[in-house]
Write a protein that holds these residues in place. Structure first.
Motif: not given
Ligand code: GBH
Length: 475
Positions: A206-210
């Motif tokens: 999720l950190a990557h995609s955000k």
């Protein structure tokens, strides 16, 4: 299968990128300089029980003070692109909040020096050195709030460096962060848990995609760069032709590479993980999914080794990550090992690339790491490293074969520019194309480094395609 004619000289695509890679904690040192905040790796090393030679990254290669010399050395080796990581705690000493200008200045200087030498900067935002303050405050990657905090840090970097940095890698090896950090505990923060690896992995994705969605919404149009992730993947061959061993090999692929690539390219975790883990595997919301599947311009592959996989005879009682996967690993008698104890399997790299290309419909790929190590006391190999040269030649040959078979492989980054701090092994394993004398800090290109430089210059034309790297190379 498309056989390459053995008389044809190897020609990589003209645009193929020849690079080298490092990471901040492994090379920089200067941990108390320039306003840098402490990281979980500072803490982990100073606990004095985790690192085999009881060393730390306090000084490492002293790259912080020798950056110009290191860039000049890359130039001398014809390196076209340099993949390095930013130490989050140099930019935001507490992980969030105030920006530390001295940290921004250091990376500006590095980036300007690279660009001045015509070397493309490839920036990894997270290569494991989490600000300690975030570990203390939130439990680091265990807490969902880390997602926004990482996105804030990423945005600071896009703003500060994105005018010159056109290639971004958010997370290095989410698998290793999750498994080594939270299942086997051999990496910081050293937890041993059966549930935490899946939570941590979820937050990393999720950190990557955000971060990527922020880049795409607010920066990409103006800065004209691209953003991806670097995932590790060791190829798994079935040990026998039996269906249960074929299934075990596929399961192992999905439990490692698939865990962190399926969500980005197919929109969810591999079905087999959901089936075996049930509620222990977190779920994505519809919004998460929409963001995930649009988040990646390319996938980086860190490839080091391969294994044979088979179905275990017994199911063990525990439910660790490894028991969840339920696969026995072994080696093939034909394979040699390096001083990490890892099997050296160049064909596995080709198989890995073909597997990825097939499962995900031919995405743009880069080899973001590939390399081998010898022990510190293996003096002959440290000096005259024909074994490493052959390693690179044979693995590049595997890349070439994959390209011929239609894989979209855009470049290759050798791990590593120079000998450095090899995590739990301290300074006892040397991965460098250049050796480092850790007393004097003198750097010297190894024979393999010279060869790699010549290969970069020739765009691969000197690679022995017939023998995949058994020929002696003279320089
Ligand atoms: C990379 O990670 C790191 O990114 C880099 O910092 C490091 O210096 C470099 O490799 C050399 O170690 O037997 O199933 O546990 C290590 C990649 C991934 C290689 C997992 C070994 C073992 C798989 N590793 N793999 S398993």
């Amino acid at each position: 299968r498309n056989k390459i004619e053995s008389s044809k000289p190897v020609r990589f695509p003209e645009t193929f990128i020849w690079g080298v890679a490092t990471s901040s904690y492994q090379i920089e040192g200067a941990i108390d300089e320039g306003g840098r905040g402490k990281t979980i790796w500072d803490n982990f090393c100073h606990q004095g029980i985790h690192i085999s030679d009881n060393s730390t990254g306090d000084v490492a290669c002293d790259h912080y003070h020798r950056m110009k010399e290191d860039v000049a050395m890359m130039k001398q080796l014809n390196i076209e692109a340099y993949r390095f990581s930013i130490a989050w705690s140099r930019i935001l000493p507490n992980g969030t909040g105030g920006v530390n200008q001295a940290g921004v200045d250091f990376y500006n200087d590095l980036i300007d020096t690279l660009v001045g030498h015509g070397i493309e900067p490839w920036v990894t935002l997270y290569h494991w050195d989490l600000p300690e303050a975030l570990q203390v405050k939130y439990g680091g990657w265990l807490d969902p709030r880390i997602v926004d905090v990482f996105a804030e840090y990423a945005q600071v970097c896009f703003l500060a460096f994105g005018d010159r940095v056109k290639n971004w890698i958010t997370i290095n090896e989410a698998w290793t962060v999750s498994v080594n950090g939270f299942s086997t505990g051999i990496h910081a923060p050293g937890h041993l848990s059966s549930t935490e690896p899946y939570q941590v992995g979820h937050h990393l994705l999720l950190a990557h995609s955000k971060a990527a969605s922020i880049y795409k919404s607010f920066f990409q149009l103006r800065q004209k760069g691209r953003i991806g992730i670097a995932n590790c993947g060791d190829f798994r061959y079935p040990r026998t032709d039996r269906p249960e061993d074929r299934e075990a090999a596929e399961r192992a692929m999905l439990f490692q590479f698939g865990w962190f690539t399926d969500p980005l390219l197919l929109g969810d975790y591999p079905p087999i993980m959901r089936q075996l883990l049930g509620d222990r595997l977190p779920s994505f919301t519809e919004d998460n999914r929409a963001e995930l599947v649009n988040s990646t311009d390319f996938i980086g592959l860190n490839y080091y080794s391969s294994f044979l996989a088979s179905k275990p005879a017994f199911k063990t009682a525990d439910n660790s990550y490894w028991a969840d996967m339920y696969v026995d690993f072994s080696g093939d008698a034909k394979w040699t090992t390096n001083d990490m104890g890892w099997y050296v399997v160049p064909d596995g790299l080709r198989e890995m690339l073909l597997w990825i290309s097939k499962r995900y419909r031919n995405p743009l790929l880069f080899i973001t790491e590939n390399g081998t190590a010898e022990k510190d006391d293996n003096l002959e190999l440290v000096k005259q490293d024909e074994r490493r040269r052959v390693f690179f030649e044979s693995h590049l040959r595997a890349c070439y074969d994959a390209i011929v078979q239609g894989v979209s492989l855009g470049g290759y980054f050798a791990w590593s520019l120079m000998d450095n701090f090899e995590w739990q092994f301290g300074y006892t394993r040397r991965f460098g194309l250049c050796s480092v004398n850790f007393q004097t800090m003198e750097r010297t290109p190894k024979m393999s480094g010279q060869w790699y430089g010549a290969t970069a210059l020739a765009n691969g034309a000197n690679i022995d395609i017939e023998n995949g790297g058994n020929k002696n190379w003279q320089h």
